[in-house]
Design a protein around this motif. Structure first.
Motif, PDB file in Angstrom:
ATOM      1  N   PRO A 202       0.794  -1.068  -0.528  1.00  0.00           N
ATOM      2  CA  PRO A 202      -0.123   0.495   0.280  1.00  0.00           C
ATOM      3  C   PRO A 202       0.786   1.139  -0.267  1.00  0.00           C
ATOM      4  O   PRO A 202       0.272   1.960  -0.370  1.00  0.00           O
ATOM      5  N   LYS A 203       1.749   1.155   1.058  1.00  0.00           N
ATOM      6  CA  LYS A 203       2.930   2.668   0.777  1.00  0.00           C
ATOM      7  C   LYS A 203       3.411   3.286  -0.415  1.00  0.00           C
ATOM      8  O   LYS A 203       3.340   3.548  -1.083  1.00  0.00           O
ATOM      9  N   PHE A 204       3.758   1.696  -1.645  1.00  0.00           N
ATOM     10  CA  PHE A 204       4.014   1.603  -2.362  1.00  0.00           C
ATOM     11  C   PHE A 204       2.941   2.337  -3.250  1.00  0.00           C
ATOM     12  O   PHE A 204       3.456   3.075  -4.122  1.00  0.00           O
ATOM     13  N   ASN A 205       1.685   1.755  -3.840  1.00  0.00           N
ATOM     14  CA  ASN A 205       0.806   1.876  -4.665  1.00  0.00           C
ATOM     15  C   ASN A 205       0.278   3.374  -4.241  1.00  0.00           C
ATOM     16  O   ASN A 205      -0.093   4.589  -5.197  1.00  0.00           O
ATOM     17  N   ASN A 206       0.494   4.200  -3.088  1.00  0.00           N
ATOM     18  CA  ASN A 206       0.055   4.565  -2.674  1.00  0.00           C
ATOM     19  C   ASN A 206       0.746   6.155  -2.369  1.00  0.00           C
ATOM     20  O   ASN A 206       0.554   7.539  -2.832  1.00  0.00           O
ATOM     21  N   TYR A 225       1.609  -3.531  -9.140  1.00  0.00           N
ATOM     22  CA  TYR A 225       1.746  -2.352 -10.617  1.00  0.00           C
ATOM     23  C   TYR A 225       0.917  -1.845 -10.619  1.00  0.00           C
ATOM     24  O   TYR A 225       0.448  -0.722 -11.640  1.00  0.00           O
ATOM     25  N   LYS A 226      -0.226  -1.373  -9.440  1.00  0.00           N
ATOM     26  CA  LYS A 226      -0.944  -0.782  -9.144  1.00  0.00           C
ATOM     27  C   LYS A 226      -0.152   0.390  -9.137  1.00  0.00           C
ATOM     28  O   LYS A 226      -0.028   1.540  -9.071  1.00  0.00           O
ATOM     29  N   GLY A 227       1.078   0.290  -8.563  1.00  0.00           N
ATOM     30  CA  GLY A 227       2.411   1.154  -7.732  1.00  0.00           C
ATOM     31  C   GLY A 227       2.674   1.756  -9.323  1.00  0.00           C
ATOM     32  O   GLY A 227       3.535   2.901 -10.066  1.00  0.00           O
ATOM     33  N   ILE A 228       2.803   1.128  -9.985  1.00  0.00           N
ATOM     34  CA  ILE A 228       3.814   1.182 -11.361  1.00  0.00           C
ATOM     35  C   ILE A 228       3.482   1.871 -12.579  1.00  0.00           C
ATOM     36  O   ILE A 228       3.817   3.090 -12.879  1.00  0.00           O
ATOM     37  N   GLY A 229       1.773   1.275 -12.789  1.00  0.00           N
ATOM     38  CA  GLY A 229       0.959   2.518 -13.686  1.00  0.00           C
ATOM     39  C   GLY A 229       1.545   2.462 -14.895  1.00  0.00           C
ATOM     40  O   GLY A 229       2.892   1.025 -15.240  1.00  0.00           O
TER      41      GLY A 229
END
Length: 345
Positions: A202-206, A225-229
């Motif tokens: 979560p810390k990476f993704n947000n 993959y959400k944080g990488i986008g």
């Protein structure tokens, strides 16, 4: 991969071994993917294999690694399977295997990942020999085996962060139980942000952190993959090759069991490599980023200098690092570092 229903059946079935069976021992197993993960699957097969040695085990699974370790430490579990970063306090020598860049091999300016895994294999082979048995015991604890979890790569939200210089001032997630990470991050001028397996995704993704360093097996469970986008990427530069260790409460197992256990896990090394290969191939090709080749030798040297400094601070075990260096030089004897016998005195 085995289904959990099958795993549950294996965990509860009574041993049919002809040899006398001790009372059932409880083994706490951490798996980032939970009950359906590869570590759990491997642990279930370990249970079956150890029945032949007269030891009956029961698996208790955990997604939160901290809880698994605490239950083992408090005596609620007789053994634990968890990352070496978490189990290092139980054995400093084997814990050195997860030191920054300790198993990385560079040839012709490129990372030789196959050779890097061969270094890991050779170290585990050494630890599995009868001659190293005493090194695998610290107090009441004994290392009952090791296997690779997969190379940990730098994963960024912005692929323009493709050099050490570009990391200056950036926020990088650091496991709060591994002091070495904070030291390394500080050396490159970045800011360590405390994290653990329950919140690093979560810390990476947000956007709370700009970078995490994780193996491919964490990609799907942590939804990275959400944080990488569309702007981020995964750099093909393994910072280290994390391993998983099996640690035993020595008093709870028959004499000689630890060595049999270590040999079993050594026999599973190629299976672990298969799991790693599947996980890495499951990441979209477009997310991988090749770093400028001229920078790679510089980074590996930086890892080495940091590793030695961290060892001198007492965080990494010197004897363990020297064992790993011998393995590196066995795999890559032409490397300039092999002119000296030890990594750190």
């Amino acid at each position: 991969m085995k289904s959990w229903s099958k795993a549950a059946a294996v965990m509860t079935v009574a041993s049919c071994a002809a040899t006398p069976v001790m009372a059932r021992s409880l083994i706490c197993v951490w798996d980032v993917a939970g009950k359906s993960g590869d570590v759990t699957s491997s642990a279930v097969d370990y249970v079956v294999a150890m029945q032949k040695n007269g030891v009956e085990l029961e698996v208790k699974g955990f997604v939160d690694e901290r809880v698994a370790i605490e239950e083992f430490r408090s005596g609620q579990c007789d053994a634990v399977i968890a990352t070496t970063l978490r189990t290092r306090p139980f054995n400093a020598i084997s814990g050195a295997l997860d030191s920054i860049g300790a198993t990385t091999i560079v040839r012709n300016g490129k990372i030789d990942i196959k050779a890097s895994y061969e270094v890991v294999r050779k170290v585990i082979q050494v630890f599995s020999t009868p001659q190293a048995a005493k090194l695998m015991v610290e107090g009441n604890f004994e290392v009952g085996g090791l296997f690779p979890l997969g190379a940990a790569y730098p994963i960024v939200r912005d692929r323009r962060i493709n050099s050490v210089e570009a990391l200056s001032g950036k926020k990088i997630a650091a496991f709060d139980y591994d002091k070495a990470q904070g030291v390394m991050i500080g050396r490159i001028g970045a800011q360590p942000v405390s994290a653990d397996v329950t919140n690093i995704g979560p810390k990476f993704n947000n956007g709370s952190v700009d970078m995490v360093t994780l193996p491919a097996v964490a990609f799907k469970p942590f939804e990275l993959y959400k944080g990488i986008g569309t702007t981020g990427g995964i750099g093909r530069l393994p910072v280290l090759i994390p391993t998983v260790q099996i640690v035993l409460n020595k008093a709870k197992f028959p004499e000689g069991f630890g060595e049999k256990s270590r040999l079993y896990w050594l026999s599973q090394f190629d299976r672990a490599l298969h799991f790693i290969d599947v996980a890495e191939k499951g990441i979209p090709a477009a997310m991988w980023v090749d770093l400028p080749p001229e920078n790679i030798p510089k980074y590996v040297q930086m890892f080495r200098e940091a590793r030695i400094e961290i060892a001198k601070e007492g965080i990494y075990n010197k004897r363990g690092l020297n064992i790993i260096k011998r393995a590196r030089c066995d795999v890559n004897p032409s490397d300039a570092e092999c002119a000296t016998k030890t990594e750190v005195d």
